[in-house]
Design a protein around this motif. Sequence first.
Motif, PDB file in Angstrom:
ATOM      1  N   ALA A 113       0.833  -1.210   0.000  1.00  0.00           N
ATOM      2  CA  ALA A 113       0.000   0.000   0.000  1.00  0.00           C
ATOM      3  C   ALA A 113       0.863   1.252   0.000  1.00  0.00           C
ATOM      4  CB  ALA A 113      -0.931  -0.004   1.215  1.00  0.00           C
ATOM      5  N   ARG A 114       1.956   1.234   0.745  1.00  0.00           N
ATOM      6  CA  ARG A 114       2.862   2.394   0.765  1.00  0.00           C
ATOM      7  C   ARG A 114       3.515   2.602  -0.602  1.00  0.00           C
ATOM      8  NH1 ARG A 114       2.195   5.927   4.660  1.00  0.00           N
ATOM      9  NH2 ARG A 114       4.353   6.529   4.484  1.00  0.00           N
ATOM     10  N   ILE A 115       3.887   1.531  -1.261  1.00  0.00           N
ATOM     11  CA  ILE A 115       4.456   1.640  -2.603  1.00  0.00           C
ATOM     12  C   ILE A 115       3.423   2.228  -3.554  1.00  0.00           C
ATOM     13  CG2 ILE A 115       5.257   0.302  -4.591  1.00  0.00           C
ATOM     14  CD1 ILE A 115       6.550  -1.624  -2.557  1.00  0.00           C
ATOM     15  N   GLY A 116       2.183   1.754  -3.456  1.00  0.00           N
ATOM     16  CA  GLY A 116       1.121   2.260  -4.313  1.00  0.00           C
ATOM     17  C   GLY A 116       0.819   3.724  -4.087  1.00  0.00           C
ATOM     18  N   GLU A 117       0.946   4.181  -2.836  1.00  0.00           N
ATOM     19  CA  GLU A 117       0.679   5.589  -2.535  1.00  0.00           C
ATOM     20  C   GLU A 117       1.830   6.496  -2.949  1.00  0.00           C
ATOM     21  OE1 GLU A 117       0.089   5.444   1.614  1.00  0.00           O
ATOM     22  OE2 GLU A 117      -1.995   4.805   1.467  1.00  0.00           O
ATOM     23  N   ARG A 118       3.033   6.110  -2.626  1.00  0.00           N
ATOM     24  CA  ARG A 118       4.184   6.990  -2.853  1.00  0.00           C
ATOM     25  C   ARG A 118       4.669   6.974  -4.296  1.00  0.00           C
ATOM     26  NH1 ARG A 118       7.912   7.140   2.461  1.00  0.00           N
ATOM     27  NH2 ARG A 118       6.223   7.515   3.932  1.00  0.00           N
ATOM     28  N   LYS A 119       4.536   5.865  -4.952  1.00  0.00           N
ATOM     29  CA  LYS A 119       5.004   5.727  -6.335  1.00  0.00           C
ATOM     30  C   LYS A 119       3.837   5.630  -7.303  1.00  0.00           C
ATOM     31  CE  LYS A 119       9.359   5.286  -5.122  1.00  0.00           C
ATOM     32  NZ  LYS A 119      10.302   6.343  -5.314  1.00  0.00           N
ATOM     33  N   SER A 120       2.740   6.301  -7.006  1.00  0.00           N
ATOM     34  CA  SER A 120       1.522   6.127  -7.805  1.00  0.00           C
ATOM     35  C   SER A 120       1.688   6.489  -9.279  1.00  0.00           C
ATOM     36  CB  SER A 120       0.359   6.886  -7.180  1.00  0.00           C
ATOM     37  OG  SER A 120       0.638   8.252  -7.074  1.00  0.00           O
ATOM     38  N   PRO A 121       2.440   7.535  -9.666  1.00  0.00           N
ATOM     39  CA  PRO A 121       2.608   7.765 -11.114  1.00  0.00           C
ATOM     40  C   PRO A 121       3.350   6.612 -11.798  1.00  0.00           C
ATOM     41  CG  PRO A 121       3.222   9.725  -9.897  1.00  0.00           C
ATOM     42  CD  PRO A 121       3.018   8.639  -8.897  1.00  0.00           C
ATOM     43  N   TRP A 122       4.345   6.066 -11.146  1.00  0.00           N
ATOM     44  CA  TRP A 122       5.108   4.963 -11.722  1.00  0.00           C
ATOM     45  C   TRP A 122       4.267   3.691 -11.775  1.00  0.00           C
ATOM     46  CZ3 TRP A 122       9.310   6.061 -14.276  1.00  0.00           C
ATOM     47  CH2 TRP A 122      10.002   7.215 -13.951  1.00  0.00           C
ATOM     48  N   VAL A 123       3.466   3.459 -10.739  1.00  0.00           N
ATOM     49  CA  VAL A 123       2.582   2.294 -10.734  1.00  0.00           C
ATOM     50  C   VAL A 123       1.530   2.436 -11.831  1.00  0.00           C
ATOM     51  CG1 VAL A 123       0.867   1.033  -9.368  1.00  0.00           C
ATOM     52  CG2 VAL A 123       2.994   1.757  -8.303  1.00  0.00           C
ATOM     53  N   ALA A 124       1.006   3.633 -12.026  1.00  0.00           N
ATOM     54  CA  ALA A 124       0.008   3.865 -13.078  1.00  0.00           C
ATOM     55  C   ALA A 124       0.608   3.627 -14.459  1.00  0.00           C
ATOM     56  CB  ALA A 124      -0.541   5.281 -12.971  1.00  0.00           C
ATOM     57  N   VAL A 125       1.825   4.085 -14.682  1.00  0.00           N
ATOM     58  CA  VAL A 125       2.492   3.850 -15.970  1.00  0.00           C
ATOM     59  C   VAL A 125       2.741   2.356 -16.170  1.00  0.00           C
ATOM     60  CG1 VAL A 125       4.660   4.214 -17.222  1.00  0.00           C
ATOM     61  CG2 VAL A 125       3.521   6.132 -16.119  1.00  0.00           C
ATOM     62  N   ALA A 126       3.148   1.672 -15.119  1.00  0.00           N
ATOM     63  CA  ALA A 126       3.360   0.231 -15.223  1.00  0.00           C
ATOM     64  C   ALA A 126       2.053  -0.495 -15.528  1.00  0.00           C
ATOM     65  CB  ALA A 126       3.974  -0.308 -13.932  1.00  0.00           C
ATOM     66  N   CYS A 127       0.951  -0.053 -14.933  1.00  0.00           N
ATOM     67  CA  CYS A 127      -0.362  -0.664 -15.224  1.00  0.00           C
ATOM     68  C   CYS A 127      -0.762  -0.427 -16.673  1.00  0.00           C
ATOM     69  CB  CYS A 127      -1.427  -0.106 -14.280  1.00  0.00           C
ATOM     70  SG  CYS A 127      -1.313  -0.716 -12.602  1.00  0.00           S
TER      71      CYS A 127
END
Length: 72
Positions: free
Chosen positions: A47-61
Motif C-alpha cells: 500500500a505504501r508503494i502504491g501511494e508513494r510511487k503512484s505515477p510509476w505504478v500507473a504507468v506500469a499498469c
Amino acid sequence: MSALFNFQSLLTVVLLIICTCAYLRSLFPSIMDRNKVGLMGTFWKCARIGERKSPWVAVACLIMAFSILFVR
C-alpha cells in the motif's frame, strides 16, 4: 501455467496487489496501519508503494494493459 513461472503474469499479479492494497488502505486506513509486521505487513508495504510511487505504478499498469491486450 502458474504466475510464478510466467514473468508477465507475475508482474500482473504484483501490480494488482499493489493497486488493491493502496485502494483498501484509502478505505480502511486503521486496519492497514496497525498491522505492519508479518503477512499483513507485506500488504501495508504494498500500500505504501502504491501511494508513494503512484505515477510509476500507473504507468506500469498502462504498459501491462497494453501488452496484455495487443501483444499476446
